[in-house]
Scaffold this motif. Structure first.
Motif: not given
Length: 308
Positions: A80-81, A84-85, A87-88, A119, A123, A288, A291-292
């Motif tokens: 999931v992480l 998410r990363t 996609m960022l 990011n 990742h 999620w 993760a910023k």
């Protein structure tokens, strides 16, 4: 020429407005076709001969051990992480922070430590944890004999998988006992995910990362950067599709029993697996959201220099 990045929200909603009905029509068409096929005598006989679960070795272990349940959670959490990363990173835009290695190492550009976005740092960091989890998972599979769950041992797996696919498509689920073994379609899907998609994701991701050796001409020709870039994102989409289908089937083919197997490593029919699943989903949602760079920056600062 317009791109997806500069399309207006209204345009995106219009696209979604026809994509959703089209997808529903396609699903209904597939279900009707599958039901029609199953009514044919030849197909009905095929399903009877190959009900969906291929024969397994006589000495195959019974049940799901606790380590496998924990591995399932950690693999899903890190995946999931990674999505998410990923996609960022793919979204691009203005970076809210950068990370730079303090000492010497492989992350270098023209003799200087490379500077990467927070990011990308997250990742790569999560990728390391995911790879280590995957290695331990494969080692445990081989050491305990649980590998027979996801590695086909007979060619009969293919007709059984075709039968299972037809049964799923007709919304008349194939009978199976996930505590003892997976059906043939599940077995092939898990095999491809663990031994094909995961290594392909790791290799292509490493090829694009700053850690890849710059002067390795021979290995660079074996794994060209263009091929890595072309494959890495589609492999991520495969993982997303796999998770969506996997979770949907888990919840629609006996949620409490399946979740008890997968999260509680138990076949007692209790609710512990459902509770653990709910907790794991909460943790994934939290990861999620957090993760910023504003949250990952302090963690990244423990391993290098962080600049805003």
């Amino acid at each position: 020429m317009s791109t997806s990045k500069n399309r207006s929200p209204r345009s995106r909603w219009r696209t979604l407005a026809w994509l959703v009905p089209a997808a529903l029509v396609a699903v209904v068409a597939v279900v009707l076709l599958a039901r029609w096929l199953r009514d044919l005598p030849a197909v009905s006989a095929f399903v009877a001969d190959y009900p969906g679960t291929a024969p397994r070795p006589a000495d195959a272990p019974e049940g799901i051990p606790a380590w496998l349940a924990w591995q399932h959670f950690f693999n899903a959490f890190f995946l999931v992480l990674l999505v998410r990363t990923g996609m960022l990173i793919r979204a691009g835009g203005r970076q809210q922070g950068h990370w730079q290695r303090r000492n010497t190492g492989p992350l270098r550009t023209k003799g200087k430590p490379a500077k990467i976005s927070l990011n990308l740092w997250l990742h790569l960091a999560v990728d390391v944890l995911w790879v280590l989890t995957g290695i331990s998972y494969v080692v445990m599979l081989l050491a305990t004999g649980q590998w027979v769950r996801i590695v086909p041992t007979t060619w009969e797996v293919f007709p059984h998988a075709a039968s299972a696919l037809l049964q799923y498509a007709s919304f008349d689920w194939p009978s199976s006992d996930g505590w003892s073994s997976y059906n043939a379609l599940q077995q092939l899907a898990y095999f491809v995910t663990v031994f094909v998609a995961a290594p392909l994701s790791i290799i292509t991701g490493l090829r694009m990362s700053p850690a890849w050796p710059k002067g390795a001409g021979g290995i660079n020709r074996v794994v060209p950067i263009g091929v890595a870039r072309a494959l890495h994102f589609p492999v991520m989409l495969y993982f997303v599709a796999f998770v969506v289908v996997h979770v949907t089937l888990v919840l629609t083919t006996g949620a409490r029993e399946n979740l008890n197997h997968m999260f509680a490593a138990s076949d007692d029919g209790g609710w512990l697996g459902v509770v653990l699943f709910a907790v794991s989903v909460a943790l994934m949602v939290a990861a999620w959201v957090l993760a910023k760079p504003v949250f990952t920056g302090p963690v990244a600062a423990l391993t290098g220099k962080v600049a805003r």
